[in-house]
Enzyme design. Structure first.
Site, PDB file in Angstrom:
ATOM      1  N   ASP A   7     -13.154  25.782 -21.094  1.00  0.00           N
ATOM      2  CA  ASP A   7     -11.795  26.256 -21.346  1.00  0.00           C
ATOM      3  C   ASP A   7     -10.851  25.496 -20.395  1.00  0.00           C
ATOM      4  O   ASP A   7     -11.300  24.957 -19.380  1.00  0.00           O
ATOM      5  CB  ASP A   7     -11.751  27.767 -21.070  1.00  0.00           C
ATOM      6  CG  ASP A   7     -10.348  28.325 -21.173  1.00  0.00           C
ATOM      7  OD1 ASP A   7      -9.632  27.957 -22.115  1.00  0.00           O
ATOM      8  OD2 ASP A   7      -9.962  29.122 -20.295  1.00  0.00           O
ATOM      9  N   ASP A  53      -6.894  26.337 -19.650  1.00  0.00           N
ATOM     10  CA  ASP A  53      -5.927  27.104 -18.867  1.00  0.00           C
ATOM     11  C   ASP A  53      -6.675  28.119 -17.991  1.00  0.00           C
ATOM     12  O   ASP A  53      -7.458  28.918 -18.501  1.00  0.00           O
ATOM     13  CB  ASP A  53      -4.946  27.826 -19.812  1.00  0.00           C
ATOM     14  CG  ASP A  53      -3.549  27.912 -19.208  1.00  0.00           C
ATOM     15  OD1 ASP A  53      -3.426  27.820 -17.967  1.00  0.00           O
ATOM     16  OD2 ASP A  53      -2.588  28.073 -19.969  1.00  0.00           O
ATOM     17  N   LYS A 105     -11.802  31.134 -30.343  1.00  0.00           N
ATOM     18  CA  LYS A 105     -12.662  31.887 -29.430  1.00  0.00           C
ATOM     19  C   LYS A 105     -12.277  33.350 -29.454  1.00  0.00           C
ATOM     20  O   LYS A 105     -11.088  33.640 -29.435  1.00  0.00           O
ATOM     21  CB  LYS A 105     -12.478  31.384 -27.980  1.00  0.00           C
ATOM     22  CG  LYS A 105     -12.889  29.971 -27.725  1.00  0.00           C
ATOM     23  CD  LYS A 105     -12.659  29.581 -26.264  1.00  0.00           C
ATOM     24  CE  LYS A 105     -11.209  29.395 -25.916  1.00  0.00           C
ATOM     25  NZ  LYS A 105     -10.959  28.911 -24.549  1.00  0.00           N
ATOM     26  N   ASP A 138     -12.327  31.387 -18.009  1.00  0.00           N
ATOM     27  CA  ASP A 138     -11.752  32.378 -17.084  1.00  0.00           C
ATOM     28  C   ASP A 138     -11.465  33.718 -17.763  1.00  0.00           C
ATOM     29  O   ASP A 138     -11.012  34.644 -17.100  1.00  0.00           O
ATOM     30  CB  ASP A 138     -10.461  31.837 -16.450  1.00  0.00           C
ATOM     31  CG  ASP A 138      -9.318  31.753 -17.462  1.00  0.00           C
ATOM     32  OD1 ASP A 138      -9.563  31.272 -18.581  1.00  0.00           O
ATOM     33  OD2 ASP A 138      -8.193  32.172 -17.128  1.00  0.00           O
TER      34      ASP A 138
HETATM   35 MG   LIG Z   1      -8.295  30.285 -19.995  1.00  0.00          MG
END
Ligand SMILES: [Mg+2]
Length: 262
Positions: free
Chosen positions: A8, A10, A179, A204
């Site tokens: 991922d 961000d 996702k 995250d």
């Molecule tokens: Mg993220």
């Protein structure tokens, strides 16, 4: 032994326009050691080239082949379900380009699908059109259902919030491809040419990255450099295989090619 990564962006590689310290070193190690990886994003706004350029400017020298967006996953899925179909789109360049590249025509009359992605440029008139088209039989498809997106000044409404409005107005439920949908998670893994057991998802967010990985039987690594803190983990029925402060903590393991050691 892990053979490749879905990563991922961000909260893992950057926060907004700021690089997370050590993320460049981690990705450069993967490149040097020829370890396969793909950046996996639920942001459908930008094209792969735009995303690759953003990373390159941050000192991460990747190209379009390393980027897999929910816009790509959605366009490929629709092309597979109904080749050469039509879509009314609430979204931006990344989504429009992905649909065109996969043989779709973007229309505002009698479409097969109403496709909703991230965007800041649509207006209420477009939502009204979308509601009318859905009521007339177009299927509602979401690139993802993230309710909000982090920005430097707080969160802004995400694709999921726009989709919720259309669902409420039409009484129809959207089908989502991004996702944690197995459609995007599997399609990205196949792009790398790896088996499930050879794939590790790094992210995250528990509800998308980690859940998506857990559902597919991938190894999962949660980084605490984004939206989740260690104390949040008790709220979930599933857990990541490994928790690290940031991807910088994975550099030594990549160096030693021993990421199976927790
Ligand atoms: Mg993220």
């Amino acid at each position: 032994m892990t053979n490749g990564f879905l990563i991922d962006m961000d909260g893992v590689i950057y926060r907004g326009s700021e690089l997370i310290p050590g993320a460049d070193r981690f990705v450069n190690q993967l490149l040097e050691q020829d370890i396969p990886f793909l950046f996996l994003t639920n942001n459908s706004q930008r094209t792969c080239r735009d995303v690759a350029k953003k990373l390159d400017r941050m000192g991460i020298p990747v190209d379009e082949r390393h980027i897999f967006t929910c816009a790509m996953a959605t366009a490929r899925f629709l092309a597979d379900q109904k080749p050469n179909g039509t879509a009314y789109v609430i979204g931006e360049g990344g989504l429009l380009q992905a649909l065109h590249l996969n043989g779709y025509a973007v229309v505002d009359h009698d479409p097969d699908y109403v496709v909703v992605g991230e965007g800041r440029a649509f207006n209420f008139e477009m939502l009204e059109t979308a509601v009318r088209l859905i009521n007339n039989g177009a299927k509602l498809v979401a690139t993802n259902l993230d309710p909000n997106c982090p920005t430097p000044i707080g969160s802004r409404p995400g694709c999921g919030a726009t989709v919720a409005l259309l669902e409420a107005a039409t009484g129809r439920k959207a089908f989502s491809v991004g996702k944690p949908s197995p459609i995007m998670m599997r399609s990205a893994r196949k792009e790398l040419g790896l088996s499930a057991g050879e794939t590790t998802m790094i992210g995250d967010t528990m509800e998308t990255d980690i859940l998506g990985g857990v559902q597919m039987g991938y190894r999962t690594i949660l980084v605490l450099s984004g939206t989740t803190s260690r104390s949040d983990l008790v709220d979930f029925a599933y857990r990541p295989d490994q928790v690290v402060d940031s991807v910088a903590d994975l550099c030594d393991a990549v160096q030693a090619r021993s990421l199976s050691v927790v």
